[in-house]
Design a protein around this motif. Structure first.
Motif, PDB file in Angstrom:
ATOM      1  N   PRO A  82      36.183  42.649  38.088  1.00 47.12           N
ATOM      2  CA  PRO A  82      36.584  41.664  37.495  1.00 47.12           C
ATOM      3  C   PRO A  82      36.775  40.253  38.290  1.00 47.12           C
ATOM      4  O   PRO A  82      36.035  39.263  37.121  1.00 47.12           O
ATOM      5  CB  PRO A  82      37.884  42.721  36.907  1.00 47.12           C
ATOM      6  CG  PRO A  82      37.678  44.053  37.260  1.00 47.12           C
ATOM      7  CD  PRO A  82      36.923  44.185  38.359  1.00 47.12           C
ATOM      8  N   GLU A  83      36.607  40.373  39.562  1.00 44.05           N
ATOM      9  CA  GLU A  83      36.788  38.544  40.389  1.00 44.05           C
ATOM     10  C   GLU A  83      35.112  38.591  40.038  1.00 44.05           C
ATOM     11  O   GLU A  83      35.607  37.221  39.964  1.00 44.05           O
ATOM     12  CB  GLU A  83      37.163  39.433  41.126  1.00 44.05           C
ATOM     13  CG  GLU A  83      38.543  39.444  41.648  1.00 44.05           C
ATOM     14  CD  GLU A  83      38.822  39.766  43.256  1.00 44.05           C
ATOM     15  OE1 GLU A  83      38.269  39.158  43.992  1.00 44.05           O
ATOM     16  OE2 GLU A  83      39.646  40.780  43.680  1.00 44.05           O
ATOM     17  N   THR A  84      33.815  38.981  40.036  1.00 42.34           N
ATOM     18  CA  THR A  84      32.944  38.821  40.055  1.00 42.34           C
ATOM     19  C   THR A  84      32.384  38.063  38.369  1.00 42.34           C
ATOM     20  O   THR A  84      32.073  36.970  38.733  1.00 42.34           O
ATOM     21  CB  THR A  84      31.988  39.366  40.552  1.00 42.34           C
ATOM     22  OG1 THR A  84      32.143  39.886  41.739  1.00 42.34           O
ATOM     23  CG2 THR A  84      30.291  39.182  40.138  1.00 42.34           C
ATOM     24  N   ALA A  85      33.299  38.923  37.312  1.00 34.17           N
ATOM     25  CA  ALA A  85      32.448  38.447  36.275  1.00 34.17           C
ATOM     26  C   ALA A  85      33.524  37.130  36.228  1.00 34.17           C
ATOM     27  O   ALA A  85      33.226  35.968  34.716  1.00 34.17           O
ATOM     28  CB  ALA A  85      33.080  39.597  35.189  1.00 34.17           C
ATOM     29  N   LEU A  86      34.845  37.488  36.562  1.00 34.64           N
ATOM     30  CA  LEU A  86      36.017  36.335  36.282  1.00 34.64           C
ATOM     31  C   LEU A  86      35.412  34.625  36.868  1.00 34.64           C
ATOM     32  O   LEU A  86      35.137  33.404  36.385  1.00 34.64           O
ATOM     33  CB  LEU A  86      37.057  35.588  36.288  1.00 34.64           C
ATOM     34  CG  LEU A  86      38.515  34.848  36.290  1.00 34.64           C
ATOM     35  CD1 LEU A  86      38.908  34.687  35.000  1.00 34.64           C
ATOM     36  CD2 LEU A  86      39.918  35.362  37.131  1.00 34.64           C
ATOM     37  N   LEU A  87      34.719  34.367  38.111  1.00 34.15           N
ATOM     38  CA  LEU A  87      33.858  34.049  39.050  1.00 34.15           C
ATOM     39  C   LEU A  87      32.880  33.031  38.122  1.00 34.15           C
ATOM     40  O   LEU A  87      32.788  31.790  37.619  1.00 34.15           O
ATOM     41  CB  LEU A  87      33.561  33.891  40.666  1.00 34.15           C
ATOM     42  CG  LEU A  87      32.703  32.913  40.863  1.00 34.15           C
ATOM     43  CD1 LEU A  87      33.558  32.202  41.279  1.00 34.15           C
ATOM     44  CD2 LEU A  87      32.523  33.940  42.438  1.00 34.15           C
ATOM     45  N   ILE A  88      32.059  33.830  37.673  1.00 34.54           N
ATOM     46  CA  ILE A  88      30.627  33.851  36.817  1.00 34.54           C
ATOM     47  C   ILE A  88      31.026  32.574  35.201  1.00 34.54           C
ATOM     48  O   ILE A  88      30.631  31.852  35.210  1.00 34.54           O
ATOM     49  CB  ILE A  88      30.024  34.682  36.753  1.00 34.54           C
ATOM     50  CG1 ILE A  88      29.749  35.130  37.474  1.00 34.54           C
ATOM     51  CG2 ILE A  88      29.027  34.633  35.316  1.00 34.54           C
ATOM     52  CD1 ILE A  88      28.378  36.900  37.132  1.00 34.54           C
ATOM     53  N   GLY A  89      31.784  33.534  34.574  1.00 38.08           N
ATOM     54  CA  GLY A  89      32.467  32.911  33.227  1.00 38.08           C
ATOM     55  C   GLY A  89      33.646  30.751  33.926  1.00 38.08           C
ATOM     56  O   GLY A  89      33.379  30.286  32.897  1.00 38.08           O
ATOM     57  N   THR A  90      33.765  31.058  34.727  1.00 39.12           N
ATOM     58  CA  THR A  90      34.690  29.689  35.226  1.00 39.12           C
ATOM     59  C   THR A  90      33.148  29.307  35.811  1.00 39.12           C
ATOM     60  O   THR A  90      33.369  28.385  34.899  1.00 39.12           O
ATOM     61  CB  THR A  90      35.058  29.818  36.657  1.00 39.12           C
ATOM     62  OG1 THR A  90      36.962  31.000  36.043  1.00 39.12           O
ATOM     63  CG2 THR A  90      36.304  28.674  36.626  1.00 39.12           C
ATOM     64  N   ILE A  91      32.173  29.352  36.570  1.00 31.65           N
ATOM     65  CA  ILE A  91      31.489  28.761  37.147  1.00 31.65           C
ATOM     66  C   ILE A  91      30.969  28.038  35.628  1.00 31.65           C
ATOM     67  O   ILE A  91      30.242  26.896  34.965  1.00 31.65           O
ATOM     68  CB  ILE A  91      30.305  29.006  37.586  1.00 31.65           C
ATOM     69  CG1 ILE A  91      30.692  29.492  39.344  1.00 31.65           C
ATOM     70  CG2 ILE A  91      28.861  28.751  37.680  1.00 31.65           C
ATOM     71  CD1 ILE A  91      30.048  30.604  40.345  1.00 31.65           C
TER      72      ILE A  91
END
Length: 50
Positions: free
Chosen positions: A11-20
């Motif tokens: 979930p942290e990786t998905a959030l990071l990608i979404g934020t970028i």
């Protein structure tokens, strides 16, 4: 076969990608608007045309 495994999503990786991606969209729209507002004035100033 190496390299064909499906990665698991953290979930942290998905959030990071979404934020970028969101940041990239905001910057794209922001710079586009800035270019429409400031571009013609700056071009007149630099070129000295009409």
């Amino acid at each position: 076969m190496a390299g064909l495994a499906i990665p698991t999503w953290d979930p942290e990786t998905a959030l990071l990608i979404g934020t970028i991606l969101l940041e990239a969209i905001v910057l794209y729209v922001g710079y586009g608007g800035l270019e429409r507002i400031v571009g013609p004035r700056l071009l007149k100033l630099v070129v000295g045309g009409e």
